[in-house]
Design a protein around this motif. Sequence first.
Motif, short mmCIF file in Angstrom:
data_model
loop_
_atom_site.label_atom_id
_atom_site.label_comp_id
_atom_site.label_asym_id
_atom_site.label_seq_id
_atom_site.Cartn_x
_atom_site.Cartn_y
_atom_site.Cartn_z
N GLU A 1 -53.51 -90.08 40.51
CA GLU A 1 -52.76 -90.36 41.74
C GLU A 1 -51.60 -89.39 41.89
O GLU A 1 -51.34 -88.89 42.99
CB GLU A 1 -52.26 -91.81 41.76
CG GLU A 1 -53.34 -92.85 41.98
CD GLU A 1 -54.21 -93.13 40.75
OE1 GLU A 1 -53.80 -92.75 39.62
OE2 GLU A 1 -55.29 -93.72 40.92
N VAL B 1 -52.84 -85.97 43.04
CA VAL B 1 -53.09 -85.93 44.49
C VAL B 1 -51.76 -85.87 45.25
O VAL B 1 -51.59 -85.07 46.17
CB VAL B 1 -53.94 -87.15 44.93
CG1 VAL B 1 -53.94 -87.30 46.45
CG2 VAL B 1 -55.36 -87.01 44.41
N TYR B 2 -50.82 -86.70 44.86
CA TYR B 2 -49.53 -86.75 45.54
C TYR B 2 -48.81 -85.40 45.47
O TYR B 2 -48.42 -84.82 46.49
CB TYR B 2 -48.65 -87.85 44.93
CG TYR B 2 -47.25 -87.89 45.46
CD1 TYR B 2 -46.98 -88.45 46.71
CD2 TYR B 2 -46.18 -87.39 44.72
CE1 TYR B 2 -45.68 -88.49 47.21
CE2 TYR B 2 -44.89 -87.44 45.21
CZ TYR B 2 -44.64 -87.98 46.45
OH TYR B 2 -43.36 -88.02 46.94
N ASN C 1 -50.45 -82.28 47.19
CA ASN C 1 -50.26 -82.31 48.65
C ASN C 1 -48.80 -82.10 49.02
O ASN C 1 -48.50 -81.44 50.02
CB ASN C 1 -50.79 -83.62 49.23
CG ASN C 1 -52.29 -83.59 49.35
OD1 ASN C 1 -52.84 -82.88 50.18
ND2 ASN C 1 -52.97 -84.34 48.49
N GLU D 1 -52.30 -95.50 50.00
CA GLU D 1 -52.91 -94.32 50.62
C GLU D 1 -53.34 -93.30 49.58
O GLU D 1 -54.42 -92.71 49.68
CB GLU D 1 -51.95 -93.69 51.62
CG GLU D 1 -51.76 -94.50 52.89
CD GLU D 1 -50.80 -93.81 53.82
OE1 GLU D 1 -51.22 -92.85 54.49
OE2 GLU D 1 -49.63 -94.22 53.85
N VAL D 2 -52.51 -93.09 48.59
CA VAL D 2 -52.83 -92.13 47.53
C VAL D 2 -53.99 -92.66 46.68
O VAL D 2 -54.90 -91.90 46.33
CB VAL D 2 -51.59 -91.82 46.67
CG1 VAL D 2 -51.96 -90.94 45.50
CG2 VAL D 2 -50.50 -91.16 47.51
N ARG E 1 -56.38 -94.54 47.71
CA ARG E 1 -57.58 -94.34 48.55
C ARG E 1 -58.00 -92.88 48.52
O ARG E 1 -59.19 -92.56 48.40
CB ARG E 1 -57.29 -94.78 49.99
CG ARG E 1 -58.49 -94.62 50.93
CD ARG E 1 -58.18 -95.04 52.36
NE ARG E 1 -56.94 -94.52 52.91
CZ ARG E 1 -56.76 -93.27 53.36
NH1 ARG E 1 -57.76 -92.42 53.33
NH2 ARG E 1 -55.60 -92.89 53.85
N LEU E 2 -57.05 -91.95 48.61
CA LEU E 2 -57.36 -90.53 48.55
C LEU E 2 -58.03 -90.15 47.23
O LEU E 2 -58.96 -89.33 47.21
CB LEU E 2 -56.11 -89.68 48.77
CG LEU E 2 -55.58 -89.61 50.19
CD1 LEU E 2 -54.21 -88.92 50.21
CD2 LEU E 2 -56.56 -88.87 51.09
N VAL E 3 -57.57 -90.71 46.14
CA VAL E 3 -58.17 -90.44 44.83
C VAL E 3 -59.62 -90.91 44.82
O VAL E 3 -60.52 -90.19 44.37
CB VAL E 3 -57.37 -91.08 43.68
CG1 VAL E 3 -58.13 -91.04 42.37
CG2 VAL E 3 -56.01 -90.38 43.53
N LYS E 4 -59.88 -92.12 45.33
CA LYS E 4 -61.25 -92.63 45.39
C LYS E 4 -62.13 -91.74 46.25
O LYS E 4 -63.28 -91.44 45.89
CB LYS E 4 -61.27 -94.07 45.94
CG LYS E 4 -60.78 -95.10 44.97
CD LYS E 4 -60.86 -96.49 45.58
CE LYS E 4 -60.28 -97.51 44.63
NZ LYS E 4 -60.27 -98.86 45.20
N GLU E 5 -61.62 -91.32 47.40
CA GLU E 5 -62.39 -90.45 48.29
C GLU E 5 -62.66 -89.09 47.65
O GLU E 5 -63.75 -88.54 47.78
CB GLU E 5 -61.66 -90.28 49.62
CG GLU E 5 -61.66 -91.54 50.45
CD GLU E 5 -60.79 -91.44 51.71
OE1 GLU E 5 -60.14 -90.39 51.93
OE2 GLU E 5 -60.77 -92.42 52.48
N LEU E 6 -61.66 -88.55 46.96
CA LEU E 6 -61.84 -87.26 46.30
C LEU E 6 -62.90 -87.36 45.21
O LEU E 6 -63.77 -86.48 45.10
CB LEU E 6 -60.50 -86.79 45.71
CG LEU E 6 -60.45 -85.39 45.11
CD1 LEU E 6 -60.91 -84.34 46.12
CD2 LEU E 6 -59.05 -85.08 44.62
#
Length: 194
Positions: free
Chosen positions: A94, A97-98, A101, A143-144, A146-151
């Motif tokens: 996480e 990703v944070y 970005n 949100e982060v 979710r972004l990790v799961k999507e990535l």
Amino acid sequence: EAASEELKREGYKLLVFEEEEYQFLRVNYQGEVIDGEVIAGAECSYSTLFQVKGWDILISNMGVGRGAIGIVPPYHAGKYVSAEYTILRAKTNEEAVYYSNLVKTKEILGDILSSTTGMNRGRIEWDTIEKVEVPEFDAGNEEVVRLVKELKSVWRAHEKFVKSKRTYLDAISKDLELNGADAQERWLGFKPPE
């Protein structure tokens, strides 16, 4: 807090051996970490390389101002970059990703690039990044997460596609006899120089 409080500079430094081959990585301006060239140690212009791990943040020292900042997918773990890259390791996926970005924002990029001068303006090093003040990661940010799961999902799909494509290419090449010795010789005779 300063970036050096949140991120650690990483990368397993190793010497280049002539008899080995090295799969390089690069980061494009969209922030994707992709395969670069495979270079034989005897032809490598670098005496040392750095080996990456999955989820490392990879920053192009020359392309950072144009967005060349990405996260190393696990399927690229163990590959190499030169000293032209900065490798950072966050404490969690996480945070990777944070912070990867966050560094792409105009405010943080402005702080990083404002300390570069002269002919190498736009070229950064860890000494520059580590002093930049960055907002601390708020653990549990949905949100982060979710972004990790999507990535992870994108990486799994990409890895599956690459394997399927390779299997198909190997099969069709074998079935149609497209990779014989004469084909290899013809290809070597006409391929453009690197």
